[in-house]
Motif scaffolding. Structure first.
Motif, PDB file in Angstrom:
ATOM      1  N   LEU A 133       0.806  -1.216   0.000  1.00  0.00           N
ATOM      2  CA  LEU A 133       0.000   0.000   0.000  1.00  0.00           C
ATOM      3  C   LEU A 133       0.847   1.276   0.000  1.00  0.00           C
ATOM      4  O   LEU A 133       0.553   2.208  -0.761  1.00  0.00           O
ATOM      5  CB  LEU A 133      -0.963  -0.015   1.185  1.00  0.00           C
ATOM      6  CG  LEU A 133      -2.099   1.014   1.135  1.00  0.00           C
ATOM      7  CD1 LEU A 133      -2.923   0.855  -0.141  1.00  0.00           C
ATOM      8  CD2 LEU A 133      -2.998   0.887   2.365  1.00  0.00           C
ATOM      9  N   GLY A 189      -5.817   4.775  -2.233  1.00  0.00           N
ATOM     10  CA  GLY A 189      -6.786   4.325  -1.245  1.00  0.00           C
ATOM     11  C   GLY A 189      -8.112   3.931  -1.877  1.00  0.00           C
ATOM     12  O   GLY A 189      -8.740   2.951  -1.470  1.00  0.00           O
ATOM     13  N   SER A 248      -2.178  -1.048  -5.613  1.00  0.00           N
ATOM     14  CA  SER A 248      -3.339  -0.685  -4.791  1.00  0.00           C
ATOM     15  C   SER A 248      -4.354  -1.817  -4.756  1.00  0.00           C
ATOM     16  O   SER A 248      -4.868  -2.183  -3.692  1.00  0.00           O
ATOM     17  CB  SER A 248      -4.003   0.582  -5.349  1.00  0.00           C
ATOM     18  OG  SER A 248      -3.113   1.671  -5.343  1.00  0.00           O
TER      19      SER A 248
END
Length: 360
Positions: free
Chosen positions: A101, A127, A308
């Protein structure tokens, strides 16, 4: 087995697209190309070492739970296996949160993307993609489990004689298993340990396949990145770190495969794909190293999006499918010693994997 092939077939075009776009990235907007310390010949030797090391580590990791199930101490219903699964879940959780991440946020907020204009501290796209991937994983998890459950019971019940409508008695082929049918009008509500075991196996099969999907995407990305590097100083610390990385991830995936009770052929295929993905990614990176520019805007965007999505999948799988079920298991909750051992294994796995972020 069929679902495994469909999953891999669906994944392959996306991986090929990543490699193709990465190779073409040098034609896009270039930021900077770091050439300090470049030594293609020395880097190639280290890449060959990395291929052998990562291949061996990945295969060893995934085989530990697979071969260990023949040992009484490592059987899926044993106390030690609870700790092994918790350790593996901690590794996968740390991989998603600590390793992947942050790399995704770095990639999608890189100045190489926004040098031509725009706010690099604007909307957190990494995100958003991770959240979307986690929700998509939940939907796929639910739909796949429902499909397998309906498909299995609609075919298996008549063969297994498990309380189908019209039967007066429910029978199970396996010894020591008793099915009890309770009549409510024309319907029979079935309650049997065998059905519960089958439903649990179905869930584990879905979990193992979706988990492998997330791991494969991540493995290809790190493999291509390492293979495209031309600086030995960058590759050296990655060889050891990624070897441990693949070993721990292999333990996590292997534990899920064992619980899923796949046939030997399916187990070999899944273990082989996991073991080969990162080395194949390195080979692809070597093949495109002459045209692949890791500092181009296109490369940052592609890697950021894939990282992601991979992070979202792994975070969801580790928390929901791996940890939640075991930590709510009555066997664990009623055994203080087992609880402490499992918690320690979880923290140890997450901690050791997090420490590897220092080097990779």
């Amino acid at each position: 087995m069929g679902a495994t092939n469909h999953t891999l077939q669906a994944l392959l075009p996306w991986l090929l697209l990543f490699v193709h776009q990465a190779a073409a990235a040098s034609g896009g907007f270039e930021c900077t190309t770091a050439t300090d310390g470049a030594d293609k010949q020395g880097a190639t030797k280290l890449k060959l070492v990395a291929i052998a090391s990562i291949l061996t580590a990945g295969a060893a990791g995934v085989l530990v739970p697979v071969l260990g199930r023949s040992m009484a101490a490592l059987r899926p219903d044993g106390d030690i296996f609870f700790a092994v699964k918790a350790f593996a879940a901690g590794v996968i959780l740390a991989t998603g949160i600590v390793h992947i991440l942050p790399a995704a946020f770095d990639g999608l907020t890189s100045p190489c993307i926004y040098k031509g204009g725009g706010d690099r501290n604007g909307f957190p796209f990494a995100g958003l993609v991770a959240m979307s991937a986690a929700m998509a994983t939940m939907v796929i998890d639910s739909l796949a489990a429902g499909y397998y459950r309906r498909s299995h019971f609609s075919k298996a019940r008549p063969l297994d004689n498990i309380d189908i409508p019209g039967d007066e008695e429910g029978r199970a082929d396996h010894p020591h298993v008793h099915a009890h049918g309770h009549s409510h009008g024309d319907a029979i509500v079935v309650s049997s340990p065998e059905e519960a075991a089958i439903a649990d196996t179905i869930r584990h099969r879905v979990v193992s396949q979706v988990l492998e999907l997330g791991i494969l995407v991540h493995s290809v990305i790190i493999g291509v990145s390492l293979g495209a590097s031309v600086r030995p100083s960058t590759i050296k610390p990655l060889v050891g770190a990624l070897s441990f990385h693949q070993f721990f991830e292999g333990i996590g995936l292997g534990g899920c495969i064992v619980q899923a009770n796949f046939k030997v052929r399916a187990t070999i295929i899944m273990a082989t794909f996991f073991s080969l993905t990162a080395p194949v990614g390195i080979v692809l990176g070597i093949a495109i190293s002459s045209s692949y520019n890791v500092h181009s805007s296109t490369a940052f965007i592609i890697e950021g999006v894939f990282n992601s999505a991979s992070a979202g999948i792994l975070i969801y799988m580790s928390l929901v499918d791996l940890l939640a079920k075991d930590f709510n298991n009555p066997k664990l909750q009623t055994n203080t010693k087992l609880q402490l051992m499992t918690y320690l294994a979880l923290f140890l796995g997450a901690g050791m994997m997090s420490m590897l972020a220092i080097w990779a």
